[in-house]
Write an enzyme that holds these catalytic residues in place. Structure first.
Site, short mmCIF file in Angstrom:
data_model
loop_
_atom_site.label_atom_id
_atom_site.label_comp_id
_atom_site.label_asym_id
_atom_site.label_seq_id
_atom_site.Cartn_x
_atom_site.Cartn_y
_atom_site.Cartn_z
N CYS A 81 -18.13 -7.02 -10.22
CA CYS A 81 -19.02 -7.35 -8.95
C CYS A 81 -18.30 -6.58 -7.80
CB CYS A 81 -19.28 -8.54 -8.80
SG CYS A 81 -19.67 -9.59 -10.03
N HIS A 142 -19.53 -11.06 -1.48
CA HIS A 142 -18.38 -10.71 -2.38
C HIS A 142 -17.70 -9.60 -2.08
CE1 HIS A 142 -16.94 -11.68 -6.72
NE2 HIS A 142 -16.04 -12.07 -5.80
#
Length: 587
Positions: A81, A142
């Site tokens: 990610c 993130h």
């Protein structure tokens, strides 16, 4: 007379069509389109209908493909990610920004870590902002939050070109849902529990020995042992014991609105925010980046979709995400923006093969491609869906097999917005507009470099004169158990150390003939073997000359939990709130 009127009507109609095709398309291209970007989390290329899945219903994503362009060789710049999204936002390999790790922590671990997307990186949101776009991010970030204090927000979306942010500054984890097994640093937590129990047992033994007279020891020493053990326990349990409070939060701009978040209404909140953003900015131009929390574990799915798919909980979650895509597309139609919006759908990397609970598969399917999430070289970890739609500009029903990258979105949307790419740094992405419109037949990418953390695992060479797609693997993970196709029991495959195999000579495949990477070539079976390996070797040398040392954002110091950096809607450590209340409505 009737015939003459009919001829005049026909001539007028033909003239109108010609004028629309000439000037309408030109006007559409000359004006700045709205830009709508969908990015799924952990979705495999084999999970949606337009890429061959027949057990999970994804009619809305499939509709985008029918009405636009589908890419079959769309490649993420990283198989996890944090680095993949950094590359997506900046158009640069994550190793250039320091978002590639040389240790075992390959993604950000805490909201209260100090690592994140550096302030000197220029995102496409920043460039579009400069071109008059209103920019919004709904969903997962993130990319870090703070650097030195709990409210400096140096890594925050609003410090990277977004005018509006609503969502998770972190990512979903099993820890975010009650009664789920922990997902964050499971092996380390087990060791810490063991050490704490050993210390406790030692203190109890010493105390019992002192009381019974079996052990001659001073109470001060026992008290010292007790204090050290208590401090040790507090030092780690204060973070790992409260992951749901520290990481599972929602923010609106700089303010925490839910801590911890209530998963049963998160999807509804995200959808409401996306639709509201489009309505508020319908006069445009706008950039809306919808960064789904779906389909990352724990796969929390609302009751409306539970048990409805033929692929278990994972399929239910995918179908809920597709429904959300449909609702957001409906809002474009309602505002009359469909034909003036450039829309894109992709996943940040391949499906998570090791995500399992008993016999239930909780991760995605990567189709015919080997490997999955976390594997920097194998196709299953990096080949993702890629769908574009812009009615009247991009030809409907088109399929493109050329190598493309998630990094290409950066120069593509900057071009559409009329912006100029930064001239002070290397941009690895390429403008896709000529390829998408059919004006170019070949991708501008000759080489793509496939990293696992900061380690180069494989390289792809697009030999344009022959149509071959050569791919050389220099490092590959050791599957567990051997031949299983993934690292079951480990959670995710490593990038270095004893868990990988180095290949000399490298494994070589021609993806145009062997997309599943099933039969490695050799000098005996492929006459061009040595030529191809030398060509790719020279490309690696040239690529490495373009790299410059930068601070590593995912260093052990940067990823560790720092209480003074913790986003908190109260007075730390009393961080809990619910400012959303009953604001959700059925959509």
């Amino acid at each position: 007379v009737i015939l003459l009127c009919f001829r005049r009507y026909l001539l007028t109609a033909l003239t109108s069509c010609l004028l629309w095709n000439t000037f309408g398309l030109s006007a559409a291209m000359d004006s700045k389109p709205n830009i709508l970007l969908f990015l799924a989390d952990d979705l495999g290329i084999g999970d949606i209908g337009c890429y061959g899945n027949n057990t999970i219903r994804t009619p809305n994503i499939d509709r985008l493909a029918r009405e636009g362009v589908k890419l079959t060789q769309h490649i993420a710049a990283a198989p996890l990610c944090t680095p993949s999204r950094a590359a997506f936002l900046t158009g640069r390999y994550p190793i250039r920004s320091g978002m590639a790790s040389s240790n075992g922590y390959r993604a950000l671990q805490w909201n209260a870590g100090s690592g994140g997307l550096p302030a000197n990186e220029t995102t496409f949101a920043r460039l579009l902002q400069q071109q008059g776009y209103t920019t919004g991010l709904i969903g997962k970030w993130h990319q870090g939050v703070n650097c030195e204090s709990f409210n400096d927000h140096c890594h925050h979306p609003l410090n990277h070109g977004f005018d509006y942010f609503y969502g998770m500054p972190f990512t979903l984890l099993n820890n975010c849902q009650e009664n789920k097994p922990p997902e964050l640093d499971v092996a380390l937590q087990a060791k810490l529990w063991l050490y704490s129990q050993i210390i406790t047992l030692a203190v109890l033994t010493l105390t019992a020995g002192k009381l019974t007279g079996l052990i001659s020891i001073r109470w001060k020493i026992i008290a010292c042992f007790t204090l050290v053990g208590g401090l040790f326990f507090i030092s780690w349990y204060s973070s790992y014991g409260f992951v749901q409070y520290w990481n599972c939060i929602l923010m609106r701009n700089h303010n925490v609105t839910e801590q911890p978040m209530r998963l049963e209404r998160t999807a509804s909140l995200m959808l409401k925010e996306a639709v509201s953003f489009i309505k508020r900015n319908r006069h445009g131009p706008f950039l809306l980046f919808v960064s789904f929390l779906h389909v990352h574990t724990p796969l929390f799915t609302t009751a409306k979709f539970l048990g409805k798919s033929r692929h278990g909980l994972y399929g239910d979650n995918v179908e809920e995400m597709d429904w959300m895509v449909g609702k957001i597309l409906d809002s474009l139609d309602k505002e009359g923006l469909k034909n003036h919006t450039f829309t894109y759908f992709a996943s940040d990397h391949g499906g998570h093969l090791e995500a399992q609970h008993g016999s239930a598969q909780l991760g995605g399917c990567n189709g015919i491609y080997k490997g999955g999430k976390g594997m920097g070289g194998w196709e299953g970890g990096i080949r993702v869906p890629g769908v574009f739609r812009w009615p009247g500009v991009l030809p409907a029903g088109t399929v493109i097999d050329e190598p493309t990258s998630l990094m290409d979105i950066y120069p593509t949307v900057v071009h559409l917005a009329g912006g100029i790419l930064p001239q002070d740094r290397v941009i690895d992405g390429r403008n896709l507009v000529p390829l998408l419109r059919g004006r170019a037949q070949k991708s501008e990418h000759e080489f793509l470099f496939h990293y696992c953390g900061s380690y180069l695992h494989a390289v792809r060479w697009h030999q344009k004169d022959s149509g071959a797609i050569w791919k050389a693997h220099y490092v590959s993970p050791v599957f567990h158990p051997l031949g299983a196709g993934a690292c079951y029991g480990k959670g995710i495959c490593p990038c270095f150390g004893e868990g990988v195999t180095h290949h000399d000579p490298p494994l070589l495949f021609d993806l145009s003939r062997d997309p599943s990477e099933a039969k490695p070539l050799s000098a005996d079976t492929e006459p061009l073997f040595d030529t191809v390996i030398r060509k790719i070797g020279r490309a690696i040398e040239e690529h490495r000359r373009t790299l410059t040392p930068v601070p590593e954002q995912l260093s052990l110091y940067n990823v560790v939990w720092k209480p003074w950096l913790q986003p908190c809607c109260g007075t730390f450590p009393f961080c809990w709130c619910d400012k959303e209340g009953d604001s959700t409505q059925s959509l």
